[in-house]
Scaffold this motif. Structure first.
Motif, PDB file in Angstrom:
ATOM      1  N   GLY A  64       0.767  -1.303  -0.073  1.00 12.70           N
ATOM      2  CA  GLY A  64      -0.016  -0.053  -0.059  1.00 12.70           C
ATOM      3  C   GLY A  64       0.744   1.070  -0.084  1.00 12.70           C
ATOM      4  N   ARG A  65       0.649   2.226   0.960  1.00 11.46           N
ATOM      5  CA  ARG A  65       1.105   3.398   0.875  1.00 11.46           C
ATOM      6  C   ARG A  65       2.701   3.376   1.322  1.00 11.46           C
ATOM      7  NH1 ARG A  65      -2.761   6.616   5.017  1.00 11.46           N
ATOM      8  NH2 ARG A  65      -4.077   5.542   3.406  1.00 11.46           N
ATOM      9  N   THR A  66       3.139   2.409   1.851  1.00 13.31           N
ATOM     10  CA  THR A  66       4.648   2.240   2.064  1.00 13.31           C
ATOM     11  C   THR A  66       5.435   1.738   0.993  1.00 13.31           C
ATOM     12  OG1 THR A  66       4.632  -0.175   2.650  1.00 13.31           O
ATOM     13  CG2 THR A  66       3.905   1.335   4.544  1.00 13.31           C
ATOM     14  N   SER A  67       4.764   1.536  -0.063  1.00  9.86           N
ATOM     15  CA  SER A  67       5.367   0.886  -1.247  1.00  9.86           C
ATOM     16  C   SER A  67       6.593   1.851  -1.748  1.00  9.86           C
ATOM     17  CB  SER A  67       4.586   0.962  -2.484  1.00  9.86           C
ATOM     18  OG  SER A  67       4.162   1.859  -3.152  1.00  9.86           O
ATOM     19  N   LEU A  68       6.475   3.260  -1.827  1.00 13.17           N
ATOM     20  CA  LEU A  68       7.535   4.010  -2.140  1.00 13.17           C
ATOM     21  C   LEU A  68       8.573   4.303  -1.113  1.00 13.17           C
ATOM     22  CD1 LEU A  68       5.811   6.764  -4.444  1.00 13.17           C
ATOM     23  CD2 LEU A  68       7.238   5.215  -5.044  1.00 13.17           C
ATOM     24  N   PRO A  69       8.060   4.598   0.014  1.00 11.83           N
ATOM     25  CA  PRO A  69       9.399   4.612   1.192  1.00 11.83           C
ATOM     26  C   PRO A  69      10.343   3.240   1.237  1.00 11.83           C
ATOM     27  CG  PRO A  69       7.112   5.302   2.122  1.00 11.83           C
ATOM     28  CD  PRO A  69       6.874   5.101   0.690  1.00 11.83           C
ATOM     29  N   VAL A  70       9.293   2.304   0.958  1.00 12.20           N
ATOM     30  CA  VAL A  70      10.363   1.285   1.094  1.00 12.20           C
ATOM     31  C   VAL A  70      11.125   0.888  -0.162  1.00 12.20           C
ATOM     32  CG1 VAL A  70      10.172  -1.508   1.053  1.00 12.20           C
ATOM     33  CG2 VAL A  70       8.961  -0.244   2.680  1.00 12.20           C
ATOM     34  N   LEU A  71      10.667   1.118  -1.318  1.00  9.49           N
ATOM     35  CA  LEU A  71      11.503   1.180  -2.662  1.00  9.49           C
ATOM     36  C   LEU A  71      12.673   2.180  -2.494  1.00  9.49           C
ATOM     37  CD1 LEU A  71       9.993   1.342  -5.999  1.00  9.49           C
ATOM     38  CD2 LEU A  71      11.683   2.953  -5.467  1.00  9.49           C
ATOM     39  N   PHE A  72      12.496   3.179  -2.090  1.00  8.61           N
ATOM     40  CA  PHE A  72      13.570   4.125  -1.745  1.00  8.61           C
ATOM     41  C   PHE A  72      14.537   3.708  -0.738  1.00  8.61           C
ATOM     42  CE2 PHE A  72      11.126   6.715  -4.807  1.00  8.61           C
ATOM     43  CZ  PHE A  72      11.900   7.152  -5.495  1.00  8.61           C
ATOM     44  N   ALA A  73      14.147   3.148   0.140  1.00  6.66           N
ATOM     45  CA  ALA A  73      14.983   2.841   1.280  1.00  6.66           C
ATOM     46  C   ALA A  73      15.637   1.528   0.656  1.00  6.66           C
ATOM     47  CB  ALA A  73      14.168   2.305   2.423  1.00  6.66           C
ATOM     48  N   ALA A  74      15.174   0.623   0.039  1.00  6.79           N
ATOM     49  CA  ALA A  74      16.075  -0.528  -0.412  1.00  6.79           C
ATOM     50  C   ALA A  74      16.991  -0.268  -1.366  1.00  6.79           C
ATOM     51  CB  ALA A  74      14.827  -1.409  -1.031  1.00  6.79           C
ATOM     52  N   LEU A  75      16.764   0.753  -2.364  1.00 11.92           N
ATOM     53  CA  LEU A  75      17.786   1.174  -3.163  1.00 11.92           C
ATOM     54  C   LEU A  75      18.868   1.923  -2.340  1.00 11.92           C
ATOM     55  CD1 LEU A  75      15.764   2.633  -6.146  1.00 11.92           C
ATOM     56  CD2 LEU A  75      17.002   0.561  -6.134  1.00 11.92           C
ATOM     57  N   ALA A  76      18.399   2.541  -1.437  1.00 15.32           N
ATOM     58  CA  ALA A  76      19.753   3.452  -0.504  1.00 15.32           C
ATOM     59  C   ALA A  76      20.365   2.252   0.203  1.00 15.32           C
ATOM     60  CB  ALA A  76      18.712   4.344   0.431  1.00 15.32           C
ATOM     61  N   ALA A  77      19.795   1.352   0.602  1.00 20.32           N
ATOM     62  CA  ALA A  77      20.489   0.301   1.557  1.00 20.32           C
ATOM     63  C   ALA A  77      21.250  -0.717   0.474  1.00 20.32           C
ATOM     64  CB  ALA A  77      19.654  -0.242   2.407  1.00 20.32           C
ATOM     65  N   GLY A  78      21.116  -0.695  -0.809  1.00 20.39           N
ATOM     66  CA  GLY A  78      21.828  -1.584  -1.701  1.00 20.39           C
ATOM     67  C   GLY A  78      21.042  -2.690  -1.685  1.00 20.39           C
ATOM     68  N   GLY A  79      19.624  -2.836  -1.740  1.00 13.24           N
ATOM     69  CA  GLY A  79      18.825  -3.965  -2.055  1.00 13.24           C
ATOM     70  C   GLY A  79      18.216  -3.958  -3.438  1.00 13.24           C
ATOM     71  N   HIS A  80      17.511  -4.908  -3.689  1.00 10.11           N
ATOM     72  CA  HIS A  80      16.625  -5.200  -4.879  1.00 10.11           C
ATOM     73  C   HIS A  80      15.304  -4.976  -4.482  1.00 10.11           C
ATOM     74  CE1 HIS A  80      20.065  -6.832  -6.719  1.00 10.11           C
ATOM     75  NE2 HIS A  80      20.518  -7.430  -5.460  1.00 10.11           N
ATOM     76  N   LEU A  81      14.550  -4.897  -5.595  1.00 12.82           N
ATOM     77  CA  LEU A  81      13.029  -4.386  -5.505  1.00 12.82           C
ATOM     78  C   LEU A  81      11.826  -5.521  -5.934  1.00 12.82           C
ATOM     79  CD1 LEU A  81      13.521  -1.047  -7.197  1.00 12.82           C
ATOM     80  CD2 LEU A  81      13.481  -1.480  -4.678  1.00 12.82           C
ATOM     81  N   ARG A  82      10.824  -5.556  -5.279  1.00 14.01           N
ATOM     82  CA  ARG A  82       9.767  -6.062  -5.729  1.00 14.01           C
ATOM     83  C   ARG A  82       8.645  -4.976  -5.784  1.00 14.01           C
ATOM     84  NH1 ARG A  82       6.241 -11.089  -3.353  1.00 14.01           N
ATOM     85  NH2 ARG A  82       4.229  -9.632  -2.775  1.00 14.01           N
ATOM     86  N   VAL A  83       7.807  -4.918  -6.856  1.00 12.74           N
ATOM     87  CA  VAL A  83       6.742  -3.991  -7.143  1.00 12.74           C
ATOM     88  C   VAL A  83       5.613  -4.786  -7.788  1.00 12.74           C
ATOM     89  CG1 VAL A  83       7.983  -1.793  -7.486  1.00 12.74           C
ATOM     90  CG2 VAL A  83       7.386  -3.469  -9.380  1.00 12.74           C
ATOM     91  N   GLY A  84       4.244  -4.347  -7.706  1.00 16.24           N
ATOM     92  CA  GLY A  84       3.404  -4.980  -8.559  1.00 16.24           C
ATOM     93  C   GLY A  84       1.982  -4.798  -7.785  1.00 16.24           C
ATOM     94  N   MET A  85       1.037  -5.071  -8.560  1.00 15.83           N
ATOM     95  CA  MET A  85      -0.586  -4.829  -7.967  1.00 15.83           C
ATOM     96  C   MET A  85      -0.941  -5.809  -6.928  1.00 15.83           C
ATOM     97  SD  MET A  85      -2.368  -3.941 -11.658  1.00 15.83           S
ATOM     98  CE  MET A  85      -3.919  -3.421 -10.752  1.00 15.83           C
ATOM     99  N   GLU A  86       0.015  -6.731  -6.633  1.00 15.55           N
ATOM    100  CA  GLU A  86      -0.198  -7.662  -5.344  1.00 15.55           C
ATOM    101  C   GLU A  86      -0.104  -6.855  -4.051  1.00 15.55           C
ATOM    102  OE1 GLU A  86       1.202 -11.252  -5.262  1.00 15.55           O
ATOM    103  OE2 GLU A  86       1.508 -11.576  -2.963  1.00 15.55           O
ATOM    104  N   ASP A  87       0.917  -5.766  -4.300  1.00 15.04           N
ATOM    105  CA  ASP A  87       1.421  -4.971  -2.982  1.00 15.04           C
ATOM    106  C   ASP A  87       0.630  -3.579  -3.029  1.00 15.04           C
ATOM    107  OD1 ASP A  87       2.788  -7.325  -2.558  1.00 15.04           O
ATOM    108  OD2 ASP A  87       4.810  -6.594  -3.552  1.00 15.04           O
ATOM    109  N   THR A  88       0.302  -3.433  -4.101  1.00 14.37           N
ATOM    110  CA  THR A  88      -0.191  -1.723  -4.166  1.00 14.37           C
ATOM    111  C   THR A  88      -0.982  -1.659  -5.418  1.00 14.37           C
ATOM    112  OG1 THR A  88       0.118   0.656  -4.155  1.00 14.37           O
ATOM    113  CG2 THR A  88       1.891  -0.514  -5.162  1.00 14.37           C
TER     114      THR A  88
END
Ligand code: KMH
Ligand code: ZN
Length: 291
Positions: free
Chosen positions: A221-245
């Motif tokens: 939901g609404r945490t998708s963008l904060p988590v996306l940018f935090a993951a990139l900043a911390a050197g991680g990979h990403l999952r996105v999609g309509m299952e999650d938001t």
């Protein structure tokens, strides 16, 4: 603090310049087609979505399927057809959900692996899931893990809360390494009942992961963008999609899974870690190409 494969602390971060794995989770089991018309629920819709998301930068597709009435199903014949169709039409890594819907039995969830996917999700513990409970007791986890090992299906460890990270350490200690030999985790954040989806929690969770593991993160939901940018900043990979938001921006519904992948790929490119190809992802995750 964990030790990395490179011997440095903070182990699970990608190297500067290393490409970003983008997983798309296009459907899930929770949203209703009637309420979310852009949700891919037929095999044709799923294949079209997969092609568009591959084009936009996805390397893995996390798959839940629906029946003829667009309701979640773990029907084995449909799952086999889905794996086949996705392999025919794309080079994406096909990761079937073993989580299914909260109403699915353990037996049916174990049988998902008989559809012959490249990879599968494996959730490392029970979690409150809104008003429901997503059940993953230790005995089910170990049965599922043993089956991934014997069939050579590469698991992705889904971690909704800190206790799940402890259970993952225990699983690896007692049952050995996964098929493919590499541990990849997905932090699923912001589920009502699981860990919150914010940067401080993400950093804390990453520090607790097994040495040498790679990781993705997704925020519900609404945490998708904060988590996306935090993951990139911390050197991680990403999952996105309509299952999650299913909301792209305040007051604007997601029009397609591809636009979520495009946005993730653009953010990854901005931090100079562009989207990785499925072939690169197979190398990182230890997933053989069965096509
Ligand atoms: N639909 C959730 C109850 C998974 O795919 O493995 C479980 C889920 C996790 O989506
Ligand atoms: Zn799922």
């Amino acid at each position: 603090m964990t030790e990395s494969a490179t011997g440095k602390p903070g182990s699970t971060t990608a190297r500067p310049g290393q490409a970003t794995l983008i997983t798309v989770a296009p459907t899930g089991a929770e949203s209703e087609k009637a309420a979310v018309p852009a949700l891919p629920v037929t095999l044709d819709e799923l294949v079209t979505t997969a092609k568009e998301c591959r084009e936009a930068g996805a390397a893995v597709i996390h798959v839940h399927i629906r029946d003829a009435d667009a309701r979640p199903t773990l029907d084995l014949g449909r799952l086999r057809d889905t794996v086949h169709a996705l392999r025919e039409s794309t080079d994406l890594i096909v990761q079937l959900s073993t989580g299914g819907a909260v109403t699915d039995s353990f037996e049916r969830r174990l049988a998902v692996l008989d559809a012959g996917p490249d990879a599968c999700s494996l959730t490392c513990g029970t979690v409150n899931f809104g008003g429901d409970v997503f059940m993953n007791p230790w005995g089910f986890m170990t049965d599922l893990y043993a089956k991934t090992q014997s069939l050579g299906v590469v698991p992705e460890f889904e971690l909704f809360d800190f206790g799940h990270i402890a259970a993952l350490h225990r699983l690896l200690a007692e049952y050995g390494p996964p098929a493919g030999g590499h541990v990849h985790c997905d932090l699923v954040m912001g589920v009502p009942g699981g860990m919150p989806g914010d940067a401080a929690t993400l950093v804390h969770a990453v520090a607790a992961l097994p040495a040498g593991a790679t990781w993705s993160a997704t925020g519900i939901g609404r945490t998708s963008l904060p988590v996306l940018f935090a993951a990139l900043a911390a050197g991680g990979h990403l999952r996105v999609g309509m299952e999650d938001t299913v909301t792209f921006a305040r007051g604007r519904a997601v029009a397609s899974n591809a636009e979520l992948v495009e946005r993730a790929a653009a953010a990854a490119a901005l931090v100079q870690r562009p989207a990785m190809t499925p072939a690169e992802a197979r190398g990182m995750l230890g997933v053989p190409d069965h096509r």
